[in-house]
Write a protein that holds these residues in place. Structure first.
Motif, PDB file in Angstrom:
ATOM      1  N   HIS A  10       6.919  -7.295   1.345  1.00 30.48           N
ATOM      2  CA  HIS A  10       5.975  -8.204   2.023  1.00 30.48           C
ATOM      3  C   HIS A  10       5.818  -7.813   3.487  1.00 30.48           C
ATOM      4  CE1 HIS A  10       6.981 -10.776  -1.435  1.00 30.48           C
ATOM      5  NE2 HIS A  10       5.865 -11.439  -1.174  1.00 30.48           N
ATOM      6  N   PHE A  11       4.623  -8.030   4.019  1.00 32.00           N
ATOM      7  CA  PHE A  11       4.414  -8.052   5.465  1.00 32.00           C
ATOM      8  C   PHE A  11       4.007  -9.487   5.764  1.00 32.00           C
ATOM      9  CE2 PHE A  11       3.487  -3.603   4.396  1.00 32.00           C
ATOM     10  CZ  PHE A  11       4.295  -2.938   5.313  1.00 32.00           C
ATOM     11  N   GLY A  12       4.922 -10.308   6.260  1.00 35.67           N
ATOM     12  CA  GLY A  12       4.607 -11.727   6.405  1.00 35.67           C
ATOM     13  C   GLY A  12       4.230 -12.296   5.055  1.00 35.67           C
ATOM     14  N   ALA A  35      -5.982   4.569  -3.628  1.00 39.40           N
ATOM     15  CA  ALA A  35      -6.933   4.408  -2.528  1.00 39.40           C
ATOM     16  C   ALA A  35      -6.238   3.916  -1.256  1.00 39.40           C
ATOM     17  CB  ALA A  35      -8.019   3.414  -2.945  1.00 39.40           C
ATOM     18  N   ASN A  36      -6.986   3.850  -0.171  1.00 40.59           N
ATOM     19  CA  ASN A  36      -6.481   3.299   1.089  1.00 40.59           C
ATOM     20  C   ASN A  36      -5.939   1.902   0.849  1.00 40.59           C
ATOM     21  OD1 ASN A  36      -9.217   4.905   2.474  1.00 40.59           O
ATOM     22  ND2 ASN A  36      -7.176   5.281   3.235  1.00 40.59           N
ATOM     23  N   GLY A  37      -4.746   1.648   1.393  1.00 36.36           N
ATOM     24  CA  GLY A  37      -4.189   0.306   1.309  1.00 36.36           C
ATOM     25  C   GLY A  37      -3.509  -0.016  -0.010  1.00 36.36           C
ATOM     26  N   ALA A  38      -3.414   0.961  -0.918  1.00 39.61           N
ATOM     27  CA  ALA A  38      -2.798   0.711  -2.229  1.00 39.61           C
ATOM     28  C   ALA A  38      -1.302   0.425  -2.115  1.00 39.61           C
ATOM     29  CB  ALA A  38      -3.036   1.900  -3.153  1.00 39.61           C
ATOM     30  N   GLY A  39      -0.677   0.953  -1.053  1.00 37.39           N
ATOM     31  CA  GLY A  39       0.756   0.719  -0.864  1.00 37.39           C
ATOM     32  C   GLY A  39       1.605   1.972  -0.950  1.00 37.39           C
ATOM     33  N   LYS A  40       0.980   3.131  -0.866  1.00 33.13           N
ATOM     34  CA  LYS A  40       1.703   4.400  -1.006  1.00 33.13           C
ATOM     35  C   LYS A  40       2.697   4.615   0.144  1.00 33.13           C
ATOM     36  CE  LYS A  40      -2.135   6.763  -0.862  1.00 33.13           C
ATOM     37  NZ  LYS A  40      -3.064   5.662  -0.547  1.00 33.13           N
ATOM     38  N   THR A  41       2.194   4.465   1.371  1.00 29.93           N
ATOM     39  CA  THR A  41       3.065   4.671   2.535  1.00 29.93           C
ATOM     40  C   THR A  41       4.185   3.639   2.559  1.00 29.93           C
ATOM     41  OG1 THR A  41       1.310   5.678   3.845  1.00 29.93           O
ATOM     42  CG2 THR A  41       3.117   4.680   5.072  1.00 29.93           C
ATOM     43  N   THR A  42       3.853   2.413   2.255  1.00 30.02           N
ATOM     44  CA  THR A  42       4.868   1.354   2.250  1.00 30.02           C
ATOM     45  C   THR A  42       5.974   1.671   1.240  1.00 30.02           C
ATOM     46  OG1 THR A  42       3.173  -0.245   2.885  1.00 30.02           O
ATOM     47  CG2 THR A  42       5.215  -1.131   1.959  1.00 30.02           C
TER      48      THR A  42
END
Ligand SMILES: Nc1ncnc2c1ncn2[C@@H]1O[C@H](COP(=O)(O)OP(=O)(O)OP(=O)(O)O)[C@@H](O)[C@H]1O
Ligand SMILES: [Mg+2]
Length: 232
Positions: A10-12, A35-42
């Motif tokens: 979670h982020f907040g 895609a962008n924002g899918a959660g790969k980096t996280t």
């Protein structure tokens, strides 16, 4: 080698990773696309210890690493090449590489030679400030720095980002060679075409969940992946 079980982040109030599970076997290249924002980096940052997950199990060689600091994870064989490279711009190429070996015991001269063999351009530019390198050279430096830690598993976050097609080919061929010399690779990419082709297996992420998985080249042939990620 690496096993992720029911990872939630979670982020907040934002539920960025919604209970994903996947494995990376020893010697494999596994790619995580989406895609962008899918959660790969996280996902990568949770594995390397830079982001604390809400819950889930992270096993490296069967050992739970969730409680370990990022440094302790590097010492156990996990090394991340971050999105956007993040080399130290005011330090030389050589100094950046030396930092990569900082957490290891013993001399690193042989490892430095190995990195210079793999990336001859870095040897040529060893005294140049990292901030003055081209984008492709900085990507090579970031990869070289991660390799100085002698990782068992190399975590790569969008190594192709912002690079010209020829250079992207070169980076992917280097990734393949690094893998062939014994390093397990977890590769996050938006360039689904190339990453599916070099990967043994792949997972497709959408808004915090894994929606598809399979052998890399086989996934590239499916209509869903072609439509959503391969432009037709
Ligand atoms: N520090 C943060 N604070 C708040 N939300 C964040 C933070 N980092 C990531 N997120 C959110 O988490 C979700 C996943 O982001 P993430 O960076 O993991 O995606 P990604 O798949 O790597 O995307 P990209 O391909 O653009 O790099 C996004 O909705 C993003 O807005
Ligand atoms: Mg990302």
């Amino acid at each position: 080698m690496l096993e992720i079980q029911d990872l939630h982040v979670h982020f907040g109030v934002i539920h960025a990773i919604k209970g994903i599970s996947f494995t990376v076997e020893e010697g494999e290249i596994v790619t995580l696309i989406g895609a962008n924002g899918a959660g790969k980096t996280t996902t990568l940052r949770s594995i390397s210890g830079l982001k604390k997950p809400t819950s889930g199990t992270l096993l490296l060689e069967g050992v739970e690493i969730s409680g370990l600091s990022p440094q302790a994870r590097v010492a156990r064989g996990l090394s991340q090449v971050p999105e956007g490279r993040r080399v130290f711009p005011e330090m030389t190429v050589q100094e950046n590489l030396d930092l990569g070996a900082f957490l290891r015991k013993g001399s690193s001269h042989a490892d430095l030679d190995e990195v210079f063999d793999r990336f001859p351009i870095l040897a040529e530019r060893r005294r140049q400030l990292a901030g003055t390198l081209s984008g492709g050279e900085q990507q090579m430096l970031a990869m070289g720095r991660a390799l100085m830690a002698k990782p068992k598993v190399l975590l790569l976050d969008e190594p192709s980002m912002g690079l010209a097609p020829l250079l992207v080919q070169e980076i992917f061929s280097i990734i393949t060679k690094i893998n062939e010399s014994g390093t397990t690779v977890l590769l996050v990419e938006q360039n689904a075409n190339l990453s599916l082709n070099i990967a043994d297996r792949a997972y497709v992420m959408e808004t915090g969940s894994i929606v598809l998985s399979g052998e890399g080249k086989a996934l590239a042939q499916t209509d869903e992946v072609k439509r959503a990620y391969l432009g037709g």
